[in-house]
Design an enzyme around this catalytic site. Structure first.
Site, PDB file in Angstrom:
ATOM      1  N   CYS A 153     -46.406 -12.172  31.035  1.00 19.18           N
ATOM      2  CA  CYS A 153     -45.824 -11.468  32.175  1.00 19.18           C
ATOM      3  C   CYS A 153     -44.702 -10.572  31.667  1.00 19.18           C
ATOM      4  CB  CYS A 153     -45.263 -12.478  33.178  1.00 19.18           C
ATOM      5  SG  CYS A 153     -46.487 -13.694  33.686  1.00 19.18           S
ATOM      6  N   ARG A 198     -47.918  -5.773  30.419  1.00 24.87           N
ATOM      7  CA  ARG A 198     -47.863  -7.187  30.061  1.00 24.87           C
ATOM      8  C   ARG A 198     -48.556  -8.068  31.094  1.00 24.87           C
ATOM      9  NH1 ARG A 198     -44.093  -8.121  26.233  1.00 24.87           N
ATOM     10  NH2 ARG A 198     -44.179 -10.308  26.811  1.00 24.87           N
ATOM     11  N   TRP A 218     -49.067 -11.962  34.920  1.00 20.05           N
ATOM     12  CA  TRP A 218     -50.427 -12.208  34.424  1.00 20.05           C
ATOM     13  C   TRP A 218     -50.704 -13.657  34.805  1.00 20.05           C
ATOM     14  CZ3 TRP A 218     -53.402 -15.399  31.355  1.00 20.05           C
ATOM     15  CH2 TRP A 218     -54.663 -14.919  31.009  1.00 20.05           C
ATOM     16  N   ASN A 262     -41.835 -16.149  32.473  1.00 21.71           N
ATOM     17  CA  ASN A 262     -42.940 -15.700  31.628  1.00 21.71           C
ATOM     18  C   ASN A 262     -43.257 -16.854  30.678  1.00 21.71           C
ATOM     19  OD1 ASN A 262     -44.780 -14.525  29.936  1.00 21.71           O
ATOM     20  ND2 ASN A 262     -43.245 -13.388  28.761  1.00 21.71           N
ATOM     21  N   GLY A 263     -44.436 -17.441  30.823  1.00 28.32           N
ATOM     22  CA  GLY A 263     -44.793 -18.575  29.971  1.00 28.32           C
ATOM     23  C   GLY A 263     -45.574 -19.607  30.769  1.00 28.32           C
ATOM     24  N   GLU A 280     -64.623  -4.450  15.764  1.00 25.36           N
ATOM     25  CA  GLU A 280     -63.537  -3.810  16.527  1.00 25.36           C
ATOM     26  C   GLU A 280     -64.101  -2.856  17.581  1.00 25.36           C
ATOM     27  OE1 GLU A 280     -59.822  -2.490  17.926  1.00 25.36           O
ATOM     28  OE2 GLU A 280     -60.639  -4.359  17.129  1.00 25.36           O
ATOM     29  N   LYS A 324     -63.451  -3.097  21.627  1.00 30.48           N
ATOM     30  CA  LYS A 324     -62.912  -1.983  22.430  1.00 30.48           C
ATOM     31  C   LYS A 324     -63.800  -1.721  23.649  1.00 30.48           C
ATOM     32  CE  LYS A 324     -59.354  -1.776  21.288  1.00 30.48           C
ATOM     33  NZ  LYS A 324     -59.145  -2.729  20.303  1.00 30.48           N
ATOM     34  N   GLU A 327     -63.341  -4.541  26.199  1.00 32.98           N
ATOM     35  CA  GLU A 327     -62.022  -4.503  26.867  1.00 32.98           C
ATOM     36  C   GLU A 327     -61.934  -3.379  27.891  1.00 32.98           C
ATOM     37  OE1 GLU A 327     -58.246  -5.332  24.510  1.00 32.98           O
ATOM     38  OE2 GLU A 327     -59.527  -4.307  23.057  1.00 32.98           O
ATOM     39  N   HIS A 330     -81.971 -12.342  12.025  1.00 34.17           N
ATOM     40  CA  HIS A 330     -81.881 -13.799  12.187  1.00 34.17           C
ATOM     41  C   HIS A 330     -81.646 -14.192  13.646  1.00 34.17           C
ATOM     42  CE1 HIS A 330     -81.888 -13.806   7.859  1.00 34.17           C
ATOM     43  NE2 HIS A 330     -80.887 -12.964   7.878  1.00 34.17           N
ATOM     44  N   LYS A 344     -51.111  -7.016  27.382  1.00 32.16           N
ATOM     45  CA  LYS A 344     -50.877  -6.473  26.045  1.00 32.16           C
ATOM     46  C   LYS A 344     -50.427  -7.527  25.046  1.00 32.16           C
ATOM     47  CE  LYS A 344     -50.551  -3.227  23.030  1.00 32.16           C
ATOM     48  NZ  LYS A 344     -51.811  -2.675  22.519  1.00 32.16           N
TER      49      LYS A 344
HETATM   50  C1  AGP Z   1     -56.701  -5.611  21.436  1.00 37.86           C
HETATM   51  O1  AGP Z   1     -57.076  -4.405  21.936  1.00 37.86           O
HETATM   52  C2  AGP Z   1     -56.218  -6.567  22.401  1.00 37.86           C
HETATM   53  N1  AGP Z   1     -55.140  -6.079  23.125  1.00 37.86           N
HETATM   54  C3  AGP Z   1     -55.987  -7.957  21.846  1.00 37.86           C
HETATM   55  O2  AGP Z   1     -57.180  -8.424  21.301  1.00 37.86           O
HETATM   56  C4  AGP Z   1     -54.891  -8.057  20.769  1.00 37.86           C
HETATM   57  O3  AGP Z   1     -55.324  -7.485  19.600  1.00 37.86           O
HETATM   58  C5  AGP Z   1     -54.581  -9.531  20.525  1.00 37.86           C
HETATM   59  O4  AGP Z   1     -54.098 -10.082  21.723  1.00 37.86           O
HETATM   60  C6  AGP Z   1     -53.565  -9.715  19.408  1.00 37.86           C
HETATM   61  O5  AGP Z   1     -52.361  -9.150  19.773  1.00 37.86           O
HETATM   62  P1  AGP Z   1     -51.217  -8.922  18.674  1.00 37.86           P
HETATM   63  O6  AGP Z   1     -51.753  -7.986  17.646  1.00 37.86           O
HETATM   64  O7  AGP Z   1     -50.087  -8.340  19.464  1.00 37.86           O
HETATM   65  O8  AGP Z   1     -50.880 -10.269  18.103  1.00 37.86           O
END
Ligand code: AGP
Length: 612
Positions: free
Chosen positions: A2, A27, A74, A100-101, A485, A489, A492, A508, A607
């Site tokens: 959050c 966040r 969040w 936050n937590g 990767e 992307k 996400e 396989h 994020k």
């Molecule tokens: C990537 O696009 C995501 N936002 C997520 O997978 C991110 O890479 C992951 O949460 C790790 O975050 P960090 O690099 O801040 O530790």
């Protein structure tokens, strides 16, 4: 997870908090709320949805105040809703809290409080905490600060909490364990945030609050104490971020801005470190620990998400150049797996935010076993950077788009410099190859710029495949982590189910998925595996799969068999991942936009994942 914001001082708190919340929205964006103390006493306004919706609902409302706290959520406990939104008030309506937590033992505390007659409006762990604090205050006749200290000794989990008390309208109480908290120091005013973005235009002097610290904040005074009630000396750091860095700068989305920033961010990451002319790589964090790094029996790289893909790429590069065995670990699994860490093993933690709880807890675990921790982090002053014995910042600047892009290429650039430096010091690389790779790396910003100039070529390809239900991303060797990767992307940003695979792994099992509706993205830049990847493309075409291939300029074989291609400049296979990932970032972006997705704030994501 959050975002939290707070202000106390002579200015109007409301506009500072609302602007701060908008900057923290990456966040978490399930619901939002603020609490203010003014002539009407303690007021709480909260709502499901984005900050802009709350702001609209408060037009004309009495939001004047010089003290306030704000939260963007969040959801962890309780679905996104008005009642589960923060702030939460205590039963006696005197206290308001944002958090936050996660309070892990909240259920047990809740049942104790219910037996005492407390009632709860929401499903959140946070509402339990504020009532637990009220109960302690009542039973011990103690101050809010003291009650918070007693309460925090009884809770387990992670938290940043900010509290307002109607009976103490000149004080904010804050506390931290695991989640990030930054306090901005002004003249007779203080600003609070999960990071420094809410305070950038007001102050460059900040305090990063440590775990188990409580802050008692008045307009003109900041007191830090530990849970043992001992005063702690606040360590003031200087911020080097400008406001422009966290604005869209004319782009439609932060993600697009950050993709187009990469020629500059990769340059900034190399600047002052790599000098191809002199044949040198200057990295203090590495140089200071070069013996431990050269003689390490093993590197264990710990990360999550996109950072984990950078870690996997580093495994290929470090083993190839440094001849040191590398293991790549999902932080969350490493943390609970009781891993074997031998004497001399080096732990490398990779994180953009530097606040990812799984990675932070994993390195704490490794430290308990005496491991040396080298952090590769983007956010200056973040928890992982402070928990590491040494490290290297990626200098990609603030990354606001939830999908990591520029931080990923900066991570790759740092990991490549580290591998080259250690290989050079260890004598496991020929000087000619070393010099060649330095020149290749130095030329990357220009080549990325050339790719971005052709970026629009990906728009019609995105339009063509935007309605796909699934997708596969394939690559071999250094291109395999880039395939992973690319798939992440797309997942996400566009919510299309996508999987990355080593291309040879297709036969396989996954090849059973291939039909005329399945787009298969190949990361097929020129390397020693090229003939193999060409056969893999033919296997897919034989089953009518749709092939989109990222190729090297001048490759005229693959265009004759693929449905769509995008060419990137030539580069050594070790360095080429810095190029081939860029069109994959753009492809996912254009597909997300074509589908009308919120590409900067994808559903269900945040994020920085600050809870386990
Ligand atoms: C990537 O696009 C995501 N936002 C997520 O997978 C991110 O890479 C992951 O949460 C790790 O975050 P960090 O690099 O801040 O530790």
């Amino acid at each position: 997870m959050c975002g939290i914001v707070g202000y106390i001082g002579p200015r109007e708190a409301y506009p500072i908090i609302i602007t701060g919340l908008k900057r923290q929205e990456y966040r978490g964006y399930d619901s939002t709320g603020i609490a203010l103390i003014n002539e009407n006493g303690l007021e709480v306004f909260k709502k499901k949805g984005k900050v802009a919706e709350l702001e609209l609902s408060l037009l004309g409302k009495p939001v004047n105040a010089h003290i306030g706290i704000g939260h963007t959520r969040w959801a962890t406990h309780g679905e996104p809703s008005d009642v589960n939104a923060h702030p939460h008030k205590s039963n006696n309506e005197k206290l308001a809290i944002i958090h936050n937590g996660i309070i892990e033992n909240y259920a047990q505390l809740k049942s104790e409080l219910i037996k005492k007659g407390y009632s709860f409006k929401s499903e959140t762990d946070t509402e339990v905490l504020v009532n637990f604090i009220e109960d302690i205050q009542k039973n011990t006749q103690s101050s809010l600060e003291e009650a918070v200290r007693i309460a925090l000794k009884r809770v387990s989990g992670a938290y940043v909490i900010l509290l307002l008390d109607e009976d103490n309208p000149d004080t904010i109480i804050a506390a931290r364990k695991g989640s990030p908290l930054v306090i901005g120091i002004g003249k007779d005013e203080h600003f609070l945030g999960s990071d420094a973005t809410p305070m950038l235009e007001y102050t460059k002097e900040v305090v990063y609050v440590n775990d188990y610290e409580i802050a008692i904040i008045k307009a003109g005074e900041l007191i830090l104490k530990n849970l043992g009630n001992e005063r702690q000396m606040p360590y003031i750091s200087k911020l080097d971020i400008e406001l422009a860095a966290i604005e869209k700068g004319g782009y439609d989305h932060f993600m697009l801005k950050e993709i187009y920033e990469q020629p500059t961010t990769i340059y900034d990451c190399l600047r002052g470190r790599l000098d191809a002319e002199k044949g040198t790589i200057t990295m203090k964090g590495i140089q200071d620990h070069i013996e431990a790094l050269i003689h390490a029996p093993r590197y264990i790289i710990i990360a999550c998400g996109t950072s984990w893909h950078a870690a996997l790429e580093a495994e290929y590069i470090i083993e190839e150049l440094c001849r040191i065995p590398v293991e790549v670990e999902y932080a969350s699994e490493f943390r609970y797996r009781n891993p074997i860490i031998n004497k001399g093993d080096v732990i490398i933690a990779v994180s953009q935010s530097g606040e990812t709880a799984d990675t932070l807890v994993a390195i704490e675990k490794a430290k308990e076993q005496g491991a040396f921790i080298f952090g590769i982090v983007n956010v200056v002053g973040s928890s992982i950077s402070r928990a590491s014995h040494a490290g290297a910042y990626t200098h990609a600047g603030p990354e606001i788009g939830v999908a990591s892009t520029k931080a990923f290429t900066a991570q790759l650039a740092v990991l490549m410099m580290i591998a080259l430096k250690i290989a050079k010091e260890k004598g496991t690389i020929e000087n000619s190859r070393y010099m060649e790779l330095l020149v290749e790396l130095e030329n990357i910003p220009e080549k990325v710029d050339a790719i971005l100039k052709n970026g629009d070529l990906l728009k019609p390809i995105a339009e063509k495949y935007k309605d796909a239900g699934n997708a596969l991303y394939l690559g071999r060797g250094y291109n395999f982590p880039i395939a992973l990767e690319g798939a992440l992307k797309l997942k996400e940003i566009s919510y299309i189910h996508a999987e990355g695979y080593p291309a040879a792994e297709m036969k396989h099992g996954p090849i059973a998925l291939v039909d005329k509706n399945l787009p298969v993205v190949f990361v097929a830049t020129k390397d020693e595996y090229h003939a193999k990847i060409v056969s893999n493309i033919q296997e897919i075409k034989a089953r009518k799969g749709k092939v989109i291939a990222i190729i090297t300029e001048g490759d005229d074989l693959i265009p004759s068999m693929a449905d769509d291609v995008f060419a990137v400049p030539t580069a050594n296979e070790i360095i080429a991942p810095l190029l081939s990932v860029v069109p994959l970032q753009l492809l996912s972006y254009y597909i997300g936009v074509a589908k009308g997705c919120d590409v900067d704030k994808p559903r269900n994501l945040a994020k920085s994942v600050t809870v386990e």
